[in-house]
Structure formats: structure tokens, C-alpha cells
Write an enzyme that holds these catalytic residues in place. Structure first.
Site, PDB file in Angstrom:
ATOM      1  N   GLY B  54       0.774  -1.393   0.094  1.00 33.53           N
ATOM      2  CA  GLY B  54      -0.031  -0.197  -0.024  1.00 33.53           C
ATOM      3  C   GLY B  54       0.715   1.222  -0.093  1.00 33.53           C
ATOM      4  O   GLY B  54       2.104   1.075   0.554  1.00 33.53           O
ATOM      5  N   SER B  55       0.273   2.301  -0.634  1.00 35.48           N
ATOM      6  CA  SER B  55       1.047   3.628  -0.506  1.00 35.48           C
ATOM      7  C   SER B  55       0.803   4.206   0.869  1.00 35.48           C
ATOM      8  O   SER B  55       0.048   3.986   1.553  1.00 35.48           O
ATOM      9  CB  SER B  55       0.430   4.598  -1.602  1.00 35.48           C
ATOM     10  OG  SER B  55       1.047   3.980  -3.046  1.00 35.48           O
ATOM     11  N   GLY B  56       1.652   5.486   0.918  1.00 30.37           N
ATOM     12  CA  GLY B  56       1.508   6.078   2.233  1.00 30.37           C
ATOM     13  C   GLY B  56       2.502   5.576   3.318  1.00 30.37           C
ATOM     14  O   GLY B  56       2.547   6.292   4.273  1.00 30.37           O
ATOM     15  N   HIS B  57       3.577   4.847   2.631  1.00 30.05           N
ATOM     16  CA  HIS B  57       4.789   4.602   3.473  1.00 30.05           C
ATOM     17  C   HIS B  57       5.937   5.063   2.833  1.00 30.05           C
ATOM     18  O   HIS B  57       7.073   4.698   3.106  1.00 30.05           O
ATOM     19  CB  HIS B  57       4.918   2.891   3.846  1.00 30.05           C
ATOM     20  CG  HIS B  57       3.688   2.268   4.164  1.00 30.05           C
ATOM     21  ND1 HIS B  57       3.079   2.591   5.382  1.00 30.05           N
ATOM     22  CD2 HIS B  57       2.965   1.234   3.581  1.00 30.05           C
ATOM     23  CE1 HIS B  57       2.252   1.670   5.720  1.00 30.05           C
ATOM     24  NE2 HIS B  57       2.042   0.959   4.529  1.00 30.05           N
ATOM     25  N   LYS B 105       5.625  -7.738   2.496  1.00 27.95           N
ATOM     26  CA  LYS B 105       5.262  -7.404   3.850  1.00 27.95           C
ATOM     27  C   LYS B 105       4.214  -8.365   4.343  1.00 27.95           C
ATOM     28  O   LYS B 105       3.220  -8.634   3.576  1.00 27.95           O
ATOM     29  CB  LYS B 105       5.032  -5.963   4.092  1.00 27.95           C
ATOM     30  CG  LYS B 105       6.411  -5.166   3.981  1.00 27.95           C
ATOM     31  CD  LYS B 105       5.983  -3.792   4.329  1.00 27.95           C
ATOM     32  CE  LYS B 105       4.820  -2.986   3.803  1.00 27.95           C
ATOM     33  NZ  LYS B 105       5.032  -2.793   2.377  1.00 27.95           N
ATOM     34  N   ASP B 110      -1.462  -8.318   0.888  1.00 28.27           N
ATOM     35  CA  ASP B 110      -0.376  -8.346   0.050  1.00 28.27           C
ATOM     36  C   ASP B 110       0.321  -9.824  -0.205  1.00 28.27           C
ATOM     37  O   ASP B 110       0.294  -9.951  -1.453  1.00 28.27           O
ATOM     38  CB  ASP B 110       0.756  -7.491   1.098  1.00 28.27           C
ATOM     39  CG  ASP B 110       0.592  -6.200   1.008  1.00 28.27           C
ATOM     40  OD1 ASP B 110      -0.276  -5.573   0.491  1.00 28.27           O
ATOM     41  OD2 ASP B 110       1.575  -5.567   1.591  1.00 28.27           O
ATOM     42  N   HIS B 215       0.180   0.966   9.812  1.00 25.13           N
ATOM     43  CA  HIS B 215      -1.191   1.563   8.948  1.00 25.13           C
ATOM     44  C   HIS B 215      -2.033   2.079   9.942  1.00 25.13           C
ATOM     45  O   HIS B 215      -3.384   2.653   9.890  1.00 25.13           O
ATOM     46  CB  HIS B 215      -1.951   0.544   8.217  1.00 25.13           C
ATOM     47  CG  HIS B 215      -1.116  -0.370   7.319  1.00 25.13           C
ATOM     48  ND1 HIS B 215      -0.379  -1.535   7.643  1.00 25.13           N
ATOM     49  CD2 HIS B 215      -0.886  -0.059   6.068  1.00 25.13           C
ATOM     50  CE1 HIS B 215       0.150  -1.969   6.723  1.00 25.13           C
ATOM     51  NE2 HIS B 215      -0.005  -1.300   5.679  1.00 25.13           N
TER      52      HIS B 215
END
Lengths: 329, 329
Positions: B54-57, B105, B110, B215
Site C-alpha cells: 500500500g502507498s502512504g509509507h 510484507k 499483500d 497503518h
């Protein structure tokens, strides 16, 4: 106030100690008075580049000490000028026969203390004053503030100093980079200075602070929060009107985060700023995106533009090896 | 919600576009489906390393694509797994005869989507599952989460892949680095996911979330905010009890910021964590301090420890040239 600290009195010391341990292959910390310098002494005859300022803007300046950039940096207490004895001790430690060039952001305390150090220093020295913040008019009583453009001045004259340029040449070059550089910032939140324990300014959930300074100084206008495109167009327009880059000129575009704005947003901002200048026929030759000149935990960003010529481009690209800026070596 | 965005629907696209423009000398963006890959095709026979999530990391994982690390990364929507067609397209683009190694991860989405991609891919492939978060017991129903240790796995097997190691060797090496790595995090604030528009969890001004996920998953305990030394001792103790480094062993110590915690605090944290292990006779051979595995605008940090041997140390030191990790070249 929610921060990882033990006590306000020891925060800076503990942080500098961690910094010096984490980067012991590049820099060393002098504890009394505080300064950070390269572990490798400069070449005989090299001009020593020294900067400094209040802490809370990390990685500026300590993260830029190393080969190809600064010889030493003097960290003051948070948002407080370092003292002349720090600057003097740093200068005496790194001066190698070529004289000393101070790089100073235009704030009254910094200017005064670096001036005192300059007068006390018994070797040739000069000062480059950085005042790239175009959110204030040129006629402002204390002049314009020095903000994120400072690292560009430090990088470019750092490369020239490494190549053996003399003091007068570096002083002229530094002034030239400063003149070719303009910045402006916007904040979505205030920062919280640990010693105060509460936000420096109040701002509502629907407002932003245009033209904010890097110490949480209020900007010239508190306005309604709007779309990223409108915000970036406003910032870029002020910069563009001041710097007036010409069609087909090459520029360095630096998007700087103030500390609490995610990289995801900074890249979106970069895209919008790049479009703004590309639409005007300007060539974005080089880019730098990230948190480099921060304001503790402030959410917000600044945009910096430097007009490049072949010399400045070559010096920007030259190898640099510091804690926070590293390429080519 | 105060963020620099135009619309929630276009945020990721605009951000990826900015990222790809700012780092066009290293990576390229494939728009449909989304993946980021090196601009230079890999050497014939090299194993292709692909990660994603996921994006945001950010900068994880797109900032780690480049020479000496990943061949491609697949960014999902914010905190949402990328889809199998992204992984498949990335694999087909960068596979060069040596097969594909996925670095994943440990999150259900995922794991599932990379498994589907793996089954659809018609070339030899394997997966390294990263599960370094020791805040959850080993017996937890979905296993432990993959957090900031992921970049260490990516860096070390990236170096080995660059040196020509084959798929089986890299799979074994990746599992070995994962086993030698343990992380734990603490949050002082929640992050705000743009699509939700409000903090993921509520936390009072005097509390912190121990063992938080990346998250904004709540940790195993909401406790009173205490001194930095006590917080870091707690995190380090859990990591130490799990990993059990021996006296005189060398380790890599990684202090990771979640996004909104200033570098000044991260270096203080580094100092405390380094002291913790030095007091136990452990050698801090390498360090990494900064915002590498973030959680949007969450304030907080994680500590990661990897036990190094000579091989892992050499691979960690090997040249890397990505947007966000760069040394030796």
C-alpha cells in the site's frame, strides 16, 4: 506537548550526541562549545566554510557538514542563534590557511553573532548572507529571511571550495547563488517549541498560513485552505514574479517539507510546481524533494527555485558526502 | 483534514508523477497498471527483485528502486495492497532470465495478491516474507507484521542480486536477514487516511500507542506518555528479548520516523537505543536514522535491529543508488 524527550534542558545535547554517533564516519561533535566538524581535516589552503543557526531545522546545518559542502556547523538552542564563541571555536578548529567563509541566514541574532565572531577572528574571513524568502518585500525593515535556499548556497560554494576556489571568489559566488534563488513557504499547522509546550500560533482547521517563516513566524496572510494546485500556483507565482526566470533557462527546483508533511504530498507538490514552470518554457534541470530545512513538527512546505548556468549546474552536480546530502562519491 | 491534495481520487497518481519526474535519472513510472522500475534494464541473467504494498509509507518501496536494490516496486492505493496485475506487469517488464524474487510484507492482502501473481508468472520465482514486527507474539493468528525491517532485507538481497547471486541463494539470504531482524514502534498520534478524513484512532494528549503498526493499527497497549529513555528502553527490551543478540555481536541499528516526528527527536532516540545495546556489550556497526517506512502523517518512531555477520555487513555497505538510499556510487 507530545514529543520524545527526557527534559527540555538536555534535548539538544542528547540529539547532537545521537547525530554524532550515527554519522561518526563523516563528522565529529565538539561538546564545549557546540560545533560539528568533518572528521578529516581540510586540505591546507582550502577556504573553511562554516554555517550555523538555531536548532530545530534539521538536517540544516549539521547534516550538511562533510566533503563537498560545509567544514563546520554551529547549532544554537532551538530557534536561537548560536553564540560567537561557538563560531570562533569552529573557525579556529577548521581554518587551514585559506581563510573562513561564514554562510549566515538573515536573522538579526545570527547576523549579529556571526559579525562579532568575524571581528574576533584573526584570519581573513567573509560572510555570505542568505535572504531567499520572497514572501516579504525587499523593502522589509530587517530584510528578507534566509530559508531553504541556504542549502543550495552551501552546496554550490561547498563544491567550489573543494575545488580550491579562494575566499573572494567564493564570497562572490555565494552572493550570486543567493541572488539567483527565491523561496516561499506555506504552513498547515504551527510547530510546537519544546520550551513553550504549545503551538507558536493558532490556526483553524480550514486555514493555512501563506508566507510562513521557518520558526513558525506567521506569514503575510492567513487564508482559506484550498486545492494543492491553487496553493502551489500562488507560491510559484510570487517566486516567479521576483526571480523572473527567462524562457529556456535551466533551474533547480527544490520542494522542502517543514517536518510533518508526508513525502507523498511533497511529490504531488513537486509535480504541480514543475508543471507551473514547464508551462512557462523553463527547464527543470535538477530537483530536490524532501525535508531539508524543517521547522520542528510544522506541517507545510516551501518551494525554492534557483536559476542555473553551466557553472552552477556543474557545482551542484559535484560530489558531496554529508549525513543528509550524498551523491557522486 | 489538512493536506496538500487536489482530490482523493487523484492523489496517488499525482504523487507518483511527481516522484517519477524528480527521479527520472533513476526510475520510470508505468502508468497502467502502476509500477516503478529502473530506467536501465537489468543485466541478462540477474534475478529481478520486486516489492510493493500500500502507498502512504513513502519512501518505502518506490524510493528503493535502483541499482543495488529493487528492480521494480508496485504501489497500491493508500494502505491497500497492490493488485496481481501490477505485480505481473512489473515482473514481465524487469525479468531478465534469472527469475523473480518478490519481497512481501506480511499483510493478508499483500500475501494473497503476490501469491496470485506468483502463480500466474511463467518463470521461476520465489517470495521472501518479511515479518519483523515483534510487538505481536509469534503465535498471533495472522503472524507478525512486516515493518521497517523490510528495507534492510531489500538492501541486503539487492546487493547480492547485483553481484549475480541466483534465485535460491537470494531466497535463503532474504529469509536469513528477516530472521536476524526485529522491529517495534510507538505512536504519539494517529495518521489520517485521506479517504477517511479523520484520524484512524483517538489518543489523548497524555497517551501513546506501544507496538503500533504502520497503518495506524492500534498497538498492544495504550499507555501514559513517559520520558524518551523509558519509551526507548521498553521498545528495545522487547526487541532484545526476541532477537537475543550476543555480547560482542555486531548489529545494524535503524531508527525510523513514521512521518511527523522531527529528525531532532529521531537522533535523540538513536542515542538512547545505541546506549541500550552498547550497555549490553553489543557493537553498533552500522546505523540508519530517518523517515524511511512512514505511516502518512503519524507522529512516532520504530526501532529495528539486525544482527550482522561479515557477509551481511559487506552487502549492507555495497553501493546503492536509489531515490532515497544512496551510497558508494
Amino acid at each position: 506537548m507530545k514529543k520524545f524527550i527526557n527534559s527540555i534542558d538536555t534535548l539538544l545535547d542528547e540529539s547532537l550526541l545521537g547525530f554524532s554517533k550515527a554519522h561518526a564516519n563523516i563528522i565529529q561533535l565538539n561538546a564545549q562549545p557546540h560545533f560539528v566538524s568533518r572528521i578529516n581535516p581540510p586540505k591546507q589552503g582550502k577556504v573553511a566554510l562554516i554555517s550555523g543557526g538555531g536548532s530545530g531545522h534539521e538536517p540544516l546545518h549539521i547534516g550538511f557538514v562533510g566533503s563537498g559542502m560545509l567544514d563546520a556547523a554551529c547549532p544554537g538552542q532551538i530557534f536561537t542563534s548560536p553564540t560567537p564563541d561557538q563560531m570562533l571555536a569552529a573557525a579556529q578548529a577548521v581554518e587551514s590557511g585559506g581563510g573562513v567563509l561564514f554562510i549566515v541566514k538573515n536573522y538579526a541574532g545570527d547576523v549579529m553573532n556571526f559579525e562579532i565572531a568575524s571581528e574576533m577572528l584573526d584570519c581573513p574571513n567573509a560572510t555570505v548572507l542568505v535572504n531567499d524568502d520572497v514572501s516579504l518585500p525587499k523593502t522589509h525593515s530587517t530584510g528578507r529571511r534566509g530559508v531553504a535556499g541556504t542549502l543550495i548556497v552551501e552546496k554550490i560554494i561547498g563544491a567550489a571550495a573543494e575545488n580550491g576556489a579562494d575566499l573572494a571568489t567564493l564570497k562572490t559566488l555565494g552572493d550570486r547563488v543567493n541572488d539567483a534563488t527565491a523561496s516561499m513557504g506555506v504552513a498547515l499547522s504551527s510547530c510546537t517549541v519544546p520550551a513553550l509546550g504549545k503551538p507558536t500560533f493558532e490556526i483553524s482547521d480550514t486555514e493555512m498560513e501563506m508566507g510562513v517563516g521557518i520558526h513558525g513566524e506567521r506569514g503575510h496572510e492567513t487564508v482559506k485552505l484550498t486545492s494543492a494546485t491553487e496553493i502551489i500556483d500562488q507560491l510559484a507565482s510570487v517566486i516567479n514574479d521576483d526571480l523572473k526566470p527567462k524562457k529556456n533557462q535551466s533551474v533547480l527546483l527544490h520542494v522542502n517539507g517543514f517536518g510533518a508533511t508526508p513525502l507523498m504530498e511533497l511529490y504531488l507538490i513537486y509535480d504541480l510546481a514543475a508543471q507551473f514552470w514547464q508551462n512557462r518554457g523553463i527547464t527543470i534541470a535538477r530537483s530536490l524533494v524532501g525535508n531539508y530545512t524543517t521547522s520542528l513538527d510544522m506541517a507545510g512546505c516551501s518551494i525554492t527555485l534557483t536559476i542555473l548556468d553551466e557553472e552552477l549546474l556543474r557545482l551542484w552536480d559535484a560530489p558531496v558526502h554529508t549525513a543528509s546530502l550524498r551523491w557522486g562519491c
